[in-house]
Design an enzyme around this catalytic site. Structure first.
Site, PDB file in Angstrom:
ATOM      1  N   CYS A  23     -19.082  19.685   7.982  1.00 20.08           N
ATOM      2  CA  CYS A  23     -19.671  20.738   8.813  1.00 20.08           C
ATOM      3  C   CYS A  23     -19.631  22.097   8.136  1.00 20.08           C
ATOM      4  O   CYS A  23     -20.206  23.061   8.654  1.00 20.08           O
ATOM      5  CB  CYS A  23     -18.976  20.786  10.169  1.00 20.08           C
ATOM      6  SG  CYS A  23     -19.405  19.379  11.215  1.00 20.08           S
TER       7      CYS A  23
ATOM      8  N   LYS B  17     -23.094  23.682   7.342  1.00 22.40           N
ATOM      9  CA  LYS B  17     -23.951  24.316   8.340  1.00 22.40           C
ATOM     10  C   LYS B  17     -24.471  25.663   7.858  1.00 22.40           C
ATOM     11  O   LYS B  17     -23.771  26.404   7.159  1.00 22.40           O
ATOM     12  CB  LYS B  17     -23.167  24.531   9.638  1.00 22.40           C
ATOM     13  CG  LYS B  17     -23.040  23.309  10.526  1.00 22.40           C
ATOM     14  CD  LYS B  17     -22.446  23.696  11.869  1.00 22.40           C
ATOM     15  CE  LYS B  17     -22.449  22.532  12.839  1.00 22.40           C
ATOM     16  NZ  LYS B  17     -21.947  22.931  14.171  1.00 22.40           N
TER      17      LYS B  17
ATOM     18  N   THR C 152     -28.101  28.089  25.008  1.00 22.30           N
ATOM     19  CA  THR C 152     -26.706  28.508  24.818  1.00 22.30           C
ATOM     20  C   THR C 152     -26.047  27.826  23.624  1.00 22.30           C
ATOM     21  O   THR C 152     -24.826  27.739  23.552  1.00 22.30           O
ATOM     22  CB  THR C 152     -25.874  28.216  26.083  1.00 22.30           C
ATOM     23  OG1 THR C 152     -25.875  26.803  26.340  1.00 22.30           O
ATOM     24  CG2 THR C 152     -26.426  28.953  27.291  1.00 22.30           C
TER      25      THR C 152
ATOM     26  N   ASP D 130     -24.158  21.500  22.564  1.00 23.49           N
ATOM     27  CA  ASP D 130     -23.923  20.448  21.584  1.00 23.49           C
ATOM     28  C   ASP D 130     -25.039  19.419  21.502  1.00 23.49           C
ATOM     29  O   ASP D 130     -25.185  18.748  20.483  1.00 23.49           O
ATOM     30  CB  ASP D 130     -22.598  19.746  21.913  1.00 23.49           C
ATOM     31  CG  ASP D 130     -21.423  20.698  21.823  1.00 23.49           C
ATOM     32  OD1 ASP D 130     -21.128  21.155  20.707  1.00 23.49           O
ATOM     33  OD2 ASP D 130     -20.822  21.006  22.862  1.00 23.49           O
TER      34      ASP D 130
ATOM     35  N   ASP E 111     -21.020  14.906  19.731  1.00 23.73           N
ATOM     36  CA  ASP E 111     -21.868  15.779  20.543  1.00 23.73           C
ATOM     37  C   ASP E 111     -22.281  15.121  21.858  1.00 23.73           C
ATOM     38  O   ASP E 111     -22.510  15.808  22.857  1.00 23.73           O
ATOM     39  CB  ASP E 111     -23.108  16.202  19.758  1.00 23.73           C
ATOM     40  CG  ASP E 111     -22.797  17.229  18.687  1.00 23.73           C
ATOM     41  OD1 ASP E 111     -21.762  17.907  18.807  1.00 23.73           O
ATOM     42  OD2 ASP E 111     -23.579  17.354  17.728  1.00 23.73           O
TER      43      ASP E 111
ATOM     44  N   GLY F 297     -33.421   3.745  11.724  1.00 22.43           N
ATOM     45  CA  GLY F 297     -33.150   5.011  11.057  1.00 22.43           C
ATOM     46  C   GLY F 297     -34.265   5.397  10.117  1.00 22.43           C
ATOM     47  O   GLY F 297     -35.382   4.873  10.186  1.00 22.43           O
TER      48      GLY F 297
ATOM     49  N   ASP G 190     -17.329  20.880  21.443  1.00 20.13           N
ATOM     50  CA  ASP G 190     -16.439  20.419  20.384  1.00 20.13           C
ATOM     51  C   ASP G 190     -16.374  21.474  19.291  1.00 20.13           C
ATOM     52  O   ASP G 190     -17.281  22.281  19.114  1.00 20.13           O
ATOM     53  CB  ASP G 190     -16.833  19.040  19.833  1.00 20.13           C
ATOM     54  CG  ASP G 190     -18.230  18.982  19.244  1.00 20.13           C
ATOM     55  OD1 ASP G 190     -18.988  19.967  19.375  1.00 20.13           O
ATOM     56  OD2 ASP G 190     -18.582  17.946  18.649  1.00 20.13           O
TER      57      ASP G 190
END
Length: 354
Positions: free
Chosen positions: A23, A26, A54, A57, A97, A145, A233
C-alpha cells in the site's frame, strides 16, 4: 498457510522489479485529491449507497430492501520477494475493503500484471496460488480475472460482497463520544522497508506475514452490532490518514492515545535507526496540517503514525458501551492485540495525538 519454496536461483527478487511495494504504492493523498477534483462530479444514483464522496473503502449498491452489493478493487506491487506470500498479502488486503464496509465476500476476480519475459512462469503461478489460497480461506472462488504483460509485477483482486443495506458501515458516521478500536498492530511499512534493505530477520518477517495475511473477518460480525457507528481499515495513508478520514467524515476531532497503540515488535527501533518508507513523508506532507502531535511523544512518533500499512487492521468507532463486544468480536477471531486507542469528540475535523 505455507507453500514449499521452489525458487529459481536466476530469478530476480520481486521487490527489485518495482519502485514501491504494498500500500506504499498508493498515489499520495494530496495528489489523489487534486486528481479527483479535476474529474466530473458523480451522477446521482438513488441506490448507490456509498460512492466516492467520503473516500470510503468500497462502493455499495442496493439491490433490494434486503441486499446490497459491496464492490472494490485493490492491487499493488510486491512488498515481499516470496511469490506465494505476495499473492496472499495482496488478496488479504483486497478482501479487507469488503469487511470494512460490514460485508461478506462472495466472489473475486484476479488482476495480474507481470513482466512475462523476466519472471519464471512458476514464480507467477505461485503468486496466483497465494491469492487463491486466501480466497479459499475466505470461502470464495477466484472466478476469473484479467492479465497483462507489464514492466513491474502487479497483483490484486476485484472483490464482491453482500451486506444488508441497513448494516452498511461507512467511514463517515462516527459520533461524539465514540471510542476508537484498532484491530491489528501497526508497523508493516517499516518492516517492509527493513526487508528491502536486508535489515529484517526471520522473526520480523514471520510477524509481518502473520499480520498481513490475517483476514479482517470481524468486519462482518461488527456490522451486526448496533453500537458500531463507523468502520474503515488502516492501509496506505497510515493510522493518522485513515483516522483523519473518520474525523472529516463526521466533522469531529479524533483523539488518539499514543501509549495505547499496538506496535509490531522492533519497528520503533528500526525507525530510530532510519528505516522507514518514503510514503510516510508523503503522507505527512498531505495531511499533517490537520494533525496535532502532543508534547512528550517519542521522536519516532510522526514516522510511525504515518507509516503505510499493507493489509492493516480495522478501525472501529463505537459507543462506549459497545467496546467490550467489539473487542470480543476481534478476539474471538484471534485478533489478540486489538485495543481501544482513542475517542471522537466535538471539535474541528482533525486528529490530536497525546
Amino acid at each position: 498457510m505455507t507453500e514449499t519454496k521452489q525458487t529459481d536461483a536466476a530469478a530476480p527478487r520481486l521487490t527489485s522489479l518495482s519502485h514501491g511495494g504494498g500500500c506504499g504504492c498508493k498515489i499520495a493523498p494530496g495528489v489523489l485529491s487534486e486528481l479527483l477534483r479535476r474529474t466530473a462530479p458523480p451522477a446521482l444514483f438513488p441506490d448507490l449507497l456509498v460512492g466516492t464522496e467520503t473516500s470510503d473503502d468500497a462502493a455499495v449498491y442496493r439491490l433490494n430492501d434486503e441486499q446490497a452489493i459491496v464492490a472494490t478493487t485493490d492491487f499493488f506491487m510486491p512488498i515481499v520477494d516470496d511469490p506465494f506470500d505476495f499473492g496472499r498479502i495482496a488478496a488479504t488486503n483486497a478482501l479487507s475493503d469488503v469487511y470494512a464496509m460490514g460485508g461478506k465476500p462472495i466472489l473475486a476476480l484476479a488482476l495480474v500484471g507481470m513482466p512475462i519475459n523476466v519472471l519464471p512462469h512458476e514464480t507467477i503461478a505461485a503468486v496466483l496460488r497465494g491469492g487463491e489460497a486466501v480466497c479459499a480461506d475466505a470461502g470464495i472462488p477466484v472466478a476469473g480475472g484479467h492479465s497483462i504483460d507489464s514492466v513491474e509485477p502487479i497483483y490484486g483482486l476485484a472483490a464482491l460482497g453482500v451486506v444488508h443495506p441497513a448494516r452498511v458501515k461507512r467511514n463517515a458516521a462516527a459520533r461524539a463520544g465514540d471510542v476508537l478500536v484498532l484491530g491489528k498492530p501497526l508497523g508493516v511499512g517499516v518492516l517492509s522497508a527493513a526487508l528491502k534493505k536486508d535489515r529484517l530477520d526471520a522473526q520480523g518477517y514471520a510477524q509481518m506475514i502473520a499480520t498481513t495475511t490475517k483476514l479482517n473477518r470481524p468486519g462482518t460480525a461488527l456490522a451486526a452490532l448496533p453500537g458500531v457507528h463507523a468502520l474503515t481499515d488502516v492501509t496506505g495513508f497510515g493510522l493518522l490518514g485513515h483516522t483523519l478520514e473518520l474525523a472529516r467524515g463526521a466533522g469531529l476531532t479524533a483523539r488518539v492515545r499514543y501509549g495505547a497503540l499496538p506496535w509490531l515488535a522492533g519497528v520503533e527501533a528500526l525507525v530510530a535507526d532510519g528505516v522507514l518508507t518514503g510514503a510516510s513523508g508523503r503522507n505527512w506532507a498531505a495531511y499533517g496540517h490537520d494533525v496535532r502531535l502532543g508534547d512528550g511523544l517519542p521522536a519516532v512518533a510522526q514516522a510511525l503514525l504515518t507509516d503505510p500499512q499493507t493489509s492493516g487492521g480495522l478501525l472501529v468507532a463505537c459507543a462506549p458501551e459497545a467496546v467490550d463486544d467489539v473487542l470480543a468480536c476481534f478476539r474471538d477471531d484471534g485478533f489478540e492485540r486489538a485495543a481501544a486507542i482513542g475517542e471522537m469528540v466535538d471539535g474541528a475535523a482533525r486528529v490530536d495525538v497525546s
